[in-house]
Design a protein around this motif. Structure first.
Motif, short mmCIF file in Angstrom:
data_model
loop_
_atom_site.label_atom_id
_atom_site.label_comp_id
_atom_site.label_asym_id
_atom_site.label_seq_id
_atom_site.Cartn_x
_atom_site.Cartn_y
_atom_site.Cartn_z
N ASP A 200 0.82 -1.21 0.00
CA ASP A 200 0.00 0.00 0.00
C ASP A 200 0.85 1.27 0.00
N GLY A 201 2.18 1.11 -0.08
CA GLY A 201 3.07 2.26 -0.15
C GLY A 201 3.64 2.72 1.17
N VAL A 202 3.36 1.98 2.24
CA VAL A 202 3.88 2.34 3.56
C VAL A 202 5.36 1.95 3.66
N THR A 203 6.15 2.78 4.31
CA THR A 203 7.55 2.47 4.59
C THR A 203 7.66 1.85 5.97
N VAL A 204 8.42 0.75 6.07
CA VAL A 204 8.55 0.05 7.34
C VAL A 204 10.01 -0.05 7.73
N LEU A 205 10.33 0.44 8.94
CA LEU A 205 11.63 0.18 9.56
C LEU A 205 11.40 -0.91 10.59
N LEU A 206 11.98 -2.06 10.34
CA LEU A 206 11.76 -3.24 11.17
C LEU A 206 13.04 -3.57 11.92
N THR A 207 12.97 -3.64 13.24
CA THR A 207 14.10 -4.16 13.99
C THR A 207 13.77 -5.59 14.38
N THR A 208 14.75 -6.46 14.31
CA THR A 208 14.49 -7.86 14.60
C THR A 208 15.77 -8.57 15.04
N GLN A 209 15.58 -9.62 15.82
CA GLN A 209 16.67 -10.53 16.16
C GLN A 209 16.63 -11.76 15.26
N TYR A 210 15.53 -11.89 14.51
CA TYR A 210 15.34 -13.11 13.73
C TYR A 210 15.93 -12.96 12.33
N LEU A 211 16.90 -13.80 12.02
CA LEU A 211 17.58 -13.73 10.75
C LEU A 211 16.65 -14.04 9.59
N GLU A 212 15.82 -15.06 9.75
CA GLU A 212 14.93 -15.43 8.65
C GLU A 212 13.91 -14.32 8.40
N GLU A 213 13.48 -13.64 9.45
CA GLU A 213 12.51 -12.56 9.30
C GLU A 213 13.06 -11.45 8.41
N ALA A 214 14.30 -11.07 8.66
CA ALA A 214 14.93 -10.05 7.82
C ALA A 214 15.07 -10.53 6.39
N ASP A 215 15.44 -11.80 6.22
CA ASP A 215 15.61 -12.38 4.90
C ASP A 215 14.29 -12.40 4.14
N GLU A 216 13.21 -12.73 4.82
CA GLU A 216 11.89 -12.85 4.20
C GLU A 216 11.29 -11.50 3.81
N LEU A 217 11.47 -10.49 4.65
CA LEU A 217 10.71 -9.25 4.51
C LEU A 217 11.47 -8.07 3.93
N ALA A 218 12.75 -7.97 4.22
CA ALA A 218 13.44 -6.70 3.99
C ALA A 218 13.93 -6.53 2.57
N ASP A 219 13.73 -5.33 2.04
CA ASP A 219 14.36 -4.95 0.78
C ASP A 219 15.85 -4.69 1.00
N ARG A 220 16.17 -4.09 2.15
CA ARG A 220 17.57 -3.88 2.52
C ARG A 220 17.72 -4.15 4.01
N ILE A 221 18.94 -4.53 4.38
CA ILE A 221 19.23 -4.94 5.76
C ILE A 221 20.51 -4.23 6.20
N ALA A 222 20.51 -3.76 7.44
CA ALA A 222 21.75 -3.26 8.06
C ALA A 222 22.02 -4.12 9.29
N VAL A 223 23.25 -4.57 9.41
CA VAL A 223 23.66 -5.35 10.58
C VAL A 223 24.31 -4.40 11.58
N LEU A 224 23.68 -4.26 12.74
CA LEU A 224 24.15 -3.35 13.77
C LEU A 224 24.92 -4.13 14.82
N ASN A 225 26.14 -3.70 15.10
CA ASN A 225 26.98 -4.40 16.07
C ASN A 225 27.78 -3.38 16.86
N ASN A 226 27.64 -3.44 18.18
CA ASN A 226 28.38 -2.51 19.05
C ASN A 226 28.16 -1.05 18.66
N GLY A 227 26.91 -0.73 18.30
CA GLY A 227 26.58 0.65 18.00
C GLY A 227 26.97 1.13 16.62
#
Length: 342
Positions: A200-227
């Protein structure tokens, strides 16, 4: 970039699409602990962007800053075209936020929770009832609408939580670990809802601990580590950062197996299984090269399997942390015959 980042896409001279959310050098500390150490974000409108990392990586802090719940210690950010520091009210009017913990009031019904949210958005009584009815229908909560929310299952509460977020028709939604604690069926239902929102054109910023969830849903992924953002890109781009991809050939004819091992040369042999493993990035060109060498020798493998690294491998390589929850333990792999690849 302010932080140490492995970018998987070239930005030099290439204009990026308009951003619904952008940040440059975002920082936050609590006492001596640096939670965010100069992160950059660029989230195109109408996409899903996943911020992936373990507990304590800074994901929720980033969401709180971008949604104006807390202030940053440095850097700049814009959400929906509004500066989070100078126009926080405009930012709040453009977004919806669903946190890790449900904002649902368990003592009142699902419908009453929705109507309360409509009042907070200053909708008229008739408009509030119309929007409430539409969202309860959309999120399959009509049958439970008159029941106290405390009687809802975890998945139902999560659906109600997101429905409440949508009352104000936000074009940008922050979902902070929306499926934590949900059973697999509820999690997949939530994935469907997120996909529907983006369609529907909504933008979603998703935070997750689940690797498969990011793989399934995200157009792009950033891996955050130690800030810091250790790497960012599409799921496939991130997987290509990690070595370990290979092609596995299995034979039933021992003679064909031995000949193939000689023809292909740099292989790892499994004499018991009559299988050969060849390092490969999984590209069509590499596969064609393997098949052409086999064809030239008149050899045909009985089974060809392509193995590529998954986000588990990526996360471990970037952070050394294996503490993320796993959802299915699946790996990215494709079994093919030689004809399939050609």
């Amino acid at each position: 970039m302010p932080s140490s980042v492995m970018s998987t896409s070239s930005r030099g001279g290439v204009p990026q699409p308009p951003a619904a959310v952008s940040a440059v050098g975002l920082r936050k500390s609590y006492g001596d602990k640096t939670v965010l150490d100069g992160i950059d974000l660029h989230i195109p409108a109408g996409s899903v962007f996943a911020l992936l990392g373990p507990n304590g990586a800074g994901k929720t802090t980033a969401v709180k800053i971008l949604s104006t719940l807390i202030s940053s210690d440095g850097g700049q950010a814009q959400v929906g075209g509004h500066d989070i520091a100078t126009a926080p009210q405009s930012v709040r009017a453009a977004i919806g936020v669903t946190g890790q913990f449900s904002a649902v009031d368990g003592l009142i019904t699902g419908e009453e929770n929705m109507l309360l949210m409509a009042d907070l958005h200053h909708l008229s009584r008739s408009e509030g009832r119309r929007v409430t009815a539409e969202l309860l229908e959309r999120f399959d909560l009509v049958d439970a609408a008159k029941k106290p929310a405390q009687s809802y299952s975890g998945g139902m509460k999560r659906r109600l939580d997101i429905a409440m977020t949508l009352v104000g028709s936000p074009r940008i939604i922050f979902l902070d670990e929306p499926t934590t604690g949900l059973d697999p069926r509820s999690r997949h239902t939530m994935w469907g809802i997120i996909r529907e929102l983006v369609s529907d054109g909504v933008t979603v910023l998703l935070t997750t601990q689940y690797l498969e969830e990011a793989d399934e849903l995200a157009d792009r992924i950033a891996v955050l580590n130690n800030g810091r953002i250790a790497a960012h890109g599409t799921a496939d781009e991130l997987k290509r950062l990690v070595p370990g991809g290979h092609v596995r050939l299995r034979f039933t004819d021992p003679a064909a197996y031995r000949t193939a091992a000689t023809v292909l040369r740099q292989v790892t042999r499994d004499d018991e299984a009559l299988a050969l493993q060849i390092a490969s990035g999984g590209s069509q060109r590499e596969l064609r090269s393997v098949l052409e060498r086999l064809d030239s020798a008149g050899i045909e493998a009985d089974e060809l399997t392509v193995h590529t690294p998954d986000l588990d491998d990526v996360f471990f390589a970037l952070t050394g942390d294996t503490g993320l929850p796993h959802q299915t333990g699946r790996t990215s792999r494709t079994s093919q015959t030689q004809e399939d690849v050609r």
